[in-house]
Design an enzyme around this catalytic site. Structure first.
Site, PDB file in Angstrom:
ATOM      1  N   ASP A   1       2.834   2.318   1.579  1.00  0.00           N
ATOM      2  CA  ASP A   1       2.229   2.053   2.880  1.00  0.00           C
ATOM      3  C   ASP A   1       2.250   3.262   3.821  1.00  0.00           C
ATOM      4  OD1 ASP A   1       2.001   0.961   5.665  1.00  0.00           O
ATOM      5  OD2 ASP A   1       1.938  -0.932   4.591  1.00  0.00           O
TER       6      ASP A   1
ATOM      7  N   SER B   1      -2.380   1.394   6.401  1.00  0.00           N
ATOM      8  CA  SER B   1      -2.054   0.008   6.049  1.00  0.00           C
ATOM      9  C   SER B   1      -3.233  -0.911   6.365  1.00  0.00           C
ATOM     10  CB  SER B   1      -0.775  -0.413   6.775  1.00  0.00           C
ATOM     11  OG  SER B   1      -0.220  -1.564   6.194  1.00  0.00           O
TER      12      SER B   1
END
Length: 296
Positions: free
Chosen positions: A164, A50
């Protein structure tokens, strides 16, 4: 029998970094990297998930200073202008404007050409597993790694729709172990908060902070959230922090690195990217504290 302490890291010994997920808090890892380099550590490999992938990829491309200066200059209005809402898609934000703006600063090299070994961690929802992206265009990997489900649309890489990396690997220690470096430093973005429960760090100017809430009001309006309740995006952020914090603790227990740098989870809200300067200073301070405590 108590486990032996991990061996200490010698200065100039090659080290690898595991950079964690944490939204805007992840910008603190810019300060972490700059402080480690100032202390004489040679960073030869990075794996990130991320926002950790974002910072790590920019560093691996040799553009961290330019990226930091650009982020520190951004206001709330600047950040909001980079969001491109979409309808009828599996996410509220497309992400094209955001990526295009960052690509202007960093470029878009192939990962395998970077001077520092780099791995971006994403998640394949269909197969329910981590995906380690080590080849191909840098920004394809970064866009996949920070595609928070429900907020950003998934990103297609190598024929797979990815989201993510923090969903399964908020602290990607295993991916970092692929590097040749003998020692590992991990940056946990879910460290113990500095403030009482139920509070988060607020920007120093209250009027500007109120203007910054336009983002949460916009999302709430899109989702039909009643006014007066906790916002959709705040609830999403707290939920992600809870999940990622627990997973990070498990990862640290199963595979402890030589050094852990803890960033307080109440440094800022996960969407407050306009508070880069504050977050970066927190990263520097927490790195100094961890290095001093470890005797480096």
């Amino acid at each position: 029998m108590a486990a032996a302490d991990p061996p200490k890291i010698a200065k100039r010994e090659p080290v690898a970094l595991a950079l964690g997920a944490g939204g805007a808090r992840g910008l603190a890892q810019i300060g972490v990297i700059e402080e480690l380099e100032a202390r004489g550590f040679e960073i030869v490999a990075i794996a990130g998930a991320s926002s950790g992938a974002l910072v790590g990829g920019v560093f691996a491309a040799g553009r961290l200073r330019e990226f930091r200066e650009g982020m520190e200059a951004k206001t709330r209005a600047d950040v909001l202008r980079l969001l491109d809402p979409v309808l009828g898609r599996p996410g509220l934000i497309n992400g094209h404007r955001l990526v295009d703006a960052m690509r202007e600063v960093v470029g878009n090299p192939d990962i395998e050409s970077l001077p520092v070994s780099f791995t971006a961690v994403a998640v394949d929802l269909e197969r329910q597993r981590e995906v380690w992206l080590r080849t191909g265009p840098l920004w394809d990997a970064l866009r996949a790694s920070f595609a928070i489900p429900g907020l950003f649309t998934p990103h297609l890489v190598h024929g797979r729709e990815l989201v993510d990396g923090g969903l399964l690997a908020p602290l990607p220690i295993a991916a970092t172990r692929m590097a040749d470096a003998h020692r590992l430093i991990a940056v946990n973005m879910n460290g113990w908060p500095k403030r009482p429960p139920g509070t988060l760090a607020e920007a120093p100017d209250a009027p500007a902070q109120a203007r910054g809430r336009r983002f949460t009001r916009w999302l709430d309006g899109r989702m039909g959230n009643p006014s007066g309740e906790k916002s959709l995006i705040d609830t999403m952020g707290l939920s992600l922090d809870t999940m990622q914090g627990q997973l990070a603790r498990v990862q640290l227990a199963l595979d402890p690195p030589e050094l852990v740098i803890e960033i307080p989870r109440d440094t800022c809200h996960f969407y407050e990217f306009w508070r880069a300067k504050e977050a970066i200073e927190v990263g520097r301070a927490e790195t100094r504290k961890a290095l001093d405590a470890a005797g480096y």
